[in-house]
Scaffold this active site. Structure first.
Site, PDB file in Angstrom:
ATOM      1  N   ALA A   1       0.716  -1.141  -0.015  1.00 33.11           N
ATOM      2  CA  ALA A   1       0.012  -0.133  -0.128  1.00 33.11           C
ATOM      3  C   ALA A   1       0.863   1.275   0.119  1.00 33.11           C
ATOM      4  O   ALA A   1       0.308   2.379  -0.056  1.00 33.11           O
ATOM      5  CB  ALA A   1      -0.939  -0.065   1.195  1.00 33.11           C
TER       6      ALA A   1
ATOM      7  N   LYS B   1      -7.514   6.231 -10.696  1.00 31.94           N
ATOM      8  CA  LYS B   1      -6.565   7.254 -11.526  1.00 31.94           C
ATOM      9  C   LYS B   1      -5.679   6.372 -12.412  1.00 31.94           C
ATOM     10  O   LYS B   1      -5.161   7.165 -13.205  1.00 31.94           O
ATOM     11  CB  LYS B   1      -5.879   8.035 -10.511  1.00 31.94           C
ATOM     12  CG  LYS B   1      -6.865   9.095  -9.677  1.00 31.94           C
ATOM     13  CD  LYS B   1      -6.229   9.735  -8.762  1.00 31.94           C
ATOM     14  CE  LYS B   1      -7.096  10.618  -7.897  1.00 31.94           C
ATOM     15  NZ  LYS B   1      -8.239   9.823  -7.252  1.00 31.94           N
TER      16      LYS B   1
ATOM     17  N   LYS C   1       0.603   4.405 -11.319  1.00 32.99           N
ATOM     18  CA  LYS C   1      -0.032   3.191 -10.686  1.00 32.99           C
ATOM     19  C   LYS C   1      -0.148   2.357 -11.576  1.00 32.99           C
ATOM     20  O   LYS C   1      -0.251   1.097 -11.593  1.00 32.99           O
ATOM     21  CB  LYS C   1      -1.200   3.819  -9.721  1.00 32.99           C
ATOM     22  CG  LYS C   1      -0.893   4.480  -8.795  1.00 32.99           C
ATOM     23  CD  LYS C   1      -0.220   3.686  -7.573  1.00 32.99           C
ATOM     24  CE  LYS C   1      -0.890   2.786  -6.915  1.00 32.99           C
ATOM     25  NZ  LYS C   1      -0.005   2.144  -5.798  1.00 32.99           N
TER      26      LYS C   1
ATOM     27  N   ASN D   1     -11.917   6.911  -4.529  1.00 31.87           N
ATOM     28  CA  ASN D   1     -11.353   7.513  -3.406  1.00 31.87           C
ATOM     29  C   ASN D   1     -11.874   6.843  -2.026  1.00 31.87           C
ATOM     30  O   ASN D   1     -12.914   6.551  -2.214  1.00 31.87           O
ATOM     31  CB  ASN D   1     -11.524   9.071  -3.524  1.00 31.87           C
ATOM     32  CG  ASN D   1     -11.070   9.845  -4.709  1.00 31.87           C
ATOM     33  OD1 ASN D   1     -10.141  10.348  -4.545  1.00 31.87           O
ATOM     34  ND2 ASN D   1     -11.917   9.655  -5.841  1.00 31.87           N
TER      35      ASN D   1
ATOM     36  N   LEU E   1     -13.175   7.865   1.790  1.00 33.66           N
ATOM     37  CA  LEU E   1     -13.759   8.710   2.657  1.00 33.66           C
ATOM     38  C   LEU E   1     -12.694   8.836   3.764  1.00 33.66           C
ATOM     39  O   LEU E   1     -12.371   7.985   4.443  1.00 33.66           O
ATOM     40  CB  LEU E   1     -14.961   8.659   2.903  1.00 33.66           C
ATOM     41  CG  LEU E   1     -16.286   8.679   2.076  1.00 33.66           C
ATOM     42  CD1 LEU E   1     -17.281   7.986   2.496  1.00 33.66           C
ATOM     43  CD2 LEU E   1     -16.411  10.220   1.671  1.00 33.66           C
TER      44      LEU E   1
ATOM     45  N   ARG F   1      -6.997  21.589 -11.011  1.00 36.19           N
ATOM     46  CA  ARG F   1      -5.366  21.636 -10.731  1.00 36.19           C
ATOM     47  C   ARG F   1      -4.574  20.878 -11.810  1.00 36.19           C
ATOM     48  O   ARG F   1      -5.233  19.917 -12.447  1.00 36.19           O
ATOM     49  CB  ARG F   1      -5.040  20.955  -9.483  1.00 36.19           C
ATOM     50  CG  ARG F   1      -5.439  21.862  -8.141  1.00 36.19           C
ATOM     51  CD  ARG F   1      -5.560  20.993  -6.842  1.00 36.19           C
ATOM     52  NE  ARG F   1      -6.400  19.834  -6.963  1.00 36.19           N
ATOM     53  CZ  ARG F   1      -6.400  19.214  -5.891  1.00 36.19           C
ATOM     54  NH1 ARG F   1      -5.943  19.581  -4.738  1.00 36.19           N
ATOM     55  NH2 ARG F   1      -7.175  18.008  -5.792  1.00 36.19           N
TER      56      ARG F   1
END
Length: 682
Positions: free
Chosen positions: A376, A422, A434, A461, A463, A560
């Site tokens: 991870a 992603k 990744k 994602n 939380l 961004r």
């Protein structure tokens, strides 16, 4: 009258402890004597004046009462906090006293004293002693409520009139800063009735009660309800100007009982989280129990939750590897404390290590011999990696490869990579790195000559993870600042950290080799809707053109570097189901190990010299769907270019025709492309 009660109560409560002890003992002695007289008078139906023949009875009552009450601890209790348990203790003491009083009175055979007095007197004494404790409690409540006058109270409703609601309601009534005004419950049988003196209402009356009574707090006390049902209730109150709190689920309560400390704010996780899918515990235990398990990035958001979830399967040894000392210390203390609670015999080994240090990783695998590795460790913050692409690729790609090679050398049975959505058609370096990690594992899995089973788990994602929008929004709301989002239409997939960790472990346990798993993420969430929900859950309102007097503004700052409006979980459409309804298996293209190693050797050279353009070019060659931004976002490369431009544009002195020197600006020499003297075009 209330004022005098307040003053008297305050005087008693503020007295020294020994004074309060003397008052309690003195009152009980007086009660023992007066109840003997009352019992005789009531039984004989006349005012019975004490005489010498009855003296032994009057001495017997206090002589028995004082040691029995002391034995039961009634003079050590803090009566201002007396609850039902204190009255149970008084009752038990009175049973012992009554039996002893009645028995001894029969043996004494006092003339003119009926035997029924031996039953009547203990009953009267119980009423007086229990009543005195209740009076102390009343005086304390009166004193505290008087002192709290003028302060703002939490006026609340409790949703749920079951055992948990009744229990927490009783506890809240004992707090001077809470004013419980009613219960709400779906059961029609309870409507119009009272629970501990508090009325129970139909949920449809909530709006009227909030407006009429000035309710500012709603507590959802339904720990056994499903997450879906609790979410429905929370959503129904979002439009009201109230703070919503809740009790954790019944499985999170240690002993099924609830206390005030169990009350927690409703978080966005409670709204976006889903009811859990049953995990195949037999499969997980077969893969983890009594084995040595290594978790890299153990101090991160996902890594730390993986460690907590793995502990439930009782591995023999859990190796916690991280390069951040504080994070490693925190998760090490956490799992040790949890292990004590569940009486797990797991050994924990905290290891400070950078995953790119292949020698140390190999040595760790050689010494501790892990059978399962969960990888991870990664840089995951998209803009941060975009600003530092070389370091992001070095850590993510070559850190993964060093652990992969160590696992193969030491014969690790299972290797699970934690990936991200992603990685699908990436527009940023983090996502590309990744995806390259996934391809590297797929390539190694296709090779023969080793026994390591490689698998990858890709999800969106989580939380509340570090660097995600939820902690940012939470901090902005707490500080009263505007919430910043990058685009009004931006959406993301979300899942809770515990759910993600459970599914990662489940997917890794079912892997057969080279498997790429996708976690079912539900529907994507608009970030602006997420921000609105978080504001409303805090009891505040969003300030916009429809509500110019709102509390919190939402500002759009622009996308961004490397950020996408929408995320995907699958590159193509080639996926299939698994035994778990929330886990899917994907089938995607990858580069053979020989070709991949050639490109990786070029990539490491580009990283060493921080050649960002070449890094992106190689990534694009390996990952055709990678669509990098055209401009340079690397901060180191940008600053280097700026300094070069500044040096070129600095004024210089030159000799002209061997005569006196004159100052010539670089612009005059045609160096600056825009023709402006001294300006920087970086």
């Amino acid at each position: 009258m209330k004022r005098y009660i307040f003053l008297f109560g305050k005087y008693i409560l503020d007295s020294p402890r020994y004074v309060k002890w003397l008052i309690a003992v003195g009152f009980d002695l007086f009660s023992a004597l007066i109840t003997v007289w009352l019992a005789c008078s009531l039984r004989l139906e006349s005012i019975s004046l004490p005489d010498l023949t009855h003296l032994r009875l009057y001495l017997l009552a206090p002589a028995l009462m004082l040691p029995i009450f002391t034995l039961f601890g009634l003079y050590h209790a803090i009566h201002r906090y007396s609850g039902f348990s204190v009255f149970i203790t008084v009752g038990k003491a009175m049973l012992v006293y009554g039996f002893a009083f009645f028995s001894i009175m029969l043996l004494m055979q006092i003339d003119g004293i009926p035997r029924s007095i031996g039953i009547l007197q203990p009953i009267l004494l119980f009423l007086m002693t229990a009543g005195s404790r209740a009076m102390v409690r009343f005086m304390y409540t009166a004193a505290t409520s008087h002192s709290m006058r003028g302060r703002s109270l939490d006026r609340l409703l409790i949703y749920g009139a079951g055992s948990s609601g009744a229990e927490i309601g009783k506890a809240l009534q004992e707090r001077a800063n809470y004013e419980l005004l009613g219960y709400l419950d779906d059961s029609k049988e309870l409507h119009g009735r009272k629970l501990n003196g508090i009325p129970v209402y139909y949920p449809g009356e909530a709006e009227r009660l909030i407006q009429k009574e000035g309710i500012n707090n709603v507590l959802i006390a339904m720990p056994s309800a499903s997450r879906t049902r609790r979410n429905e209730i929370i959503e129904s109150f979002r439009r009201y100007p109230v703070r919503i709190q809740t009790l954790p689920g019944v499985d999170e309560l240690a002993d099924g009982r609830v206390t005030i400390s169990d009350i927690k704010e409703v978080e966005i996780e409670d709204l976006l989280g889903r009811d859990p899918v049953p995990i195949d515990h037999e499969l997980v235990h077969r893969a983890i129990t009594k084995k040595v398990v290594l978790v890299t990035g153990a101090g991160g958001s996902i890594g730390s939750e993986l460690c907590r979830q793995l502990l439930q399967a009782h591995p023999a040894t859990l190796l916690l590897l991280d390069n951040t000392e504080l994070n490693l210390y925190t998760i090490h203390c956490d799992v040790e404390a949890r292990a004590q609670k569940i009486q797990a015999a797991t050994r924990f080994v905290p290891l400070l290590c950078d995953v790119t240090d292949e020698e140390r990783i190999t040595e760790i695998c050689r010494v501790f011999k892990p059978e399962v590795i969960y990888h991870a460790a990664a840089y995951k913050h998209v803009p941060m990696v975009e600003y530092n692409p070389a370091e992001g690729v070095r850590n993510n790609v070559f850190g993964t490869l060093s652990v992969v090679r160590a696992a193969i050398r030491q014969g690790v049975s299972n290797f699970v990579l934690v990936s991200t959505d992603k990685a699908v058609r990436p527009t940023n370096v983090m996502g590309a790195s990744k995806r390259l990690c996934e391809m590297a594992l797929q390539a190694h899995a296709a090779e023969q000559g080793h026994k390591t089973c490689f698998s990858m788990v890709r999800f969106g994602n989580v939380l509340g993870s570090s660097g995600s929008v939820v902690p940012l929004f939470r901090r902005q709301i707490k500080e009263g600042n505007a919430i910043t989002i990058t685009h009004e239409e931006i959406t993301r997939y979300f899942m809770t950290i515990p759910e993600a960790a459970q599914l990662i472990i489940q997917a890794g346990a079912m892997a057969t080799g080279g498997d790429l798993y996708l976690l079912e993420m539900g529907k994507p969430v608009k970030i602006i809707d997420l921000a609105r929900k978080m504001v409303e859950l805090s009891g505040l309102s969003v300030r916009d053109h429809e509500n110019p007097n709102g509390d919190i503004e939402i500002k759009v700052t622009g996308l961004r570097p490397g950020e996408k409006l929408y995320e995907e979980l699958l590159i193509g459409n080639n996926s299939g189901p698994t035994a778990n309804p929330r886990i899917f298996k994907a089938y995607e293209e990858f580069m053979p190990i020989g070709e991949l190693n050639t490109e990786l050797s070029q990539l490491i050279v580009a990283i060493r010299v921080n050649d960002v353009k070449n890094i992106k070019r190689i990534l694009n060659k390996i990952i055709p769907e990678y669509n990098p931004a055209a401009e340079t976002t690397d901060l180191l490369a940008s600053e280097t270019e700026c300094q070069i431009c500044a040096n070129i544009s600095r004024p210089k002195k030159v000799q002209s025709n061997g005569k006196n020197g004159k100052t010539v600006k670089s612009a005059e020499l045609g160096v600056m492309g825009n023709g402006k003297s001294g300006s920087r075009t970086c």
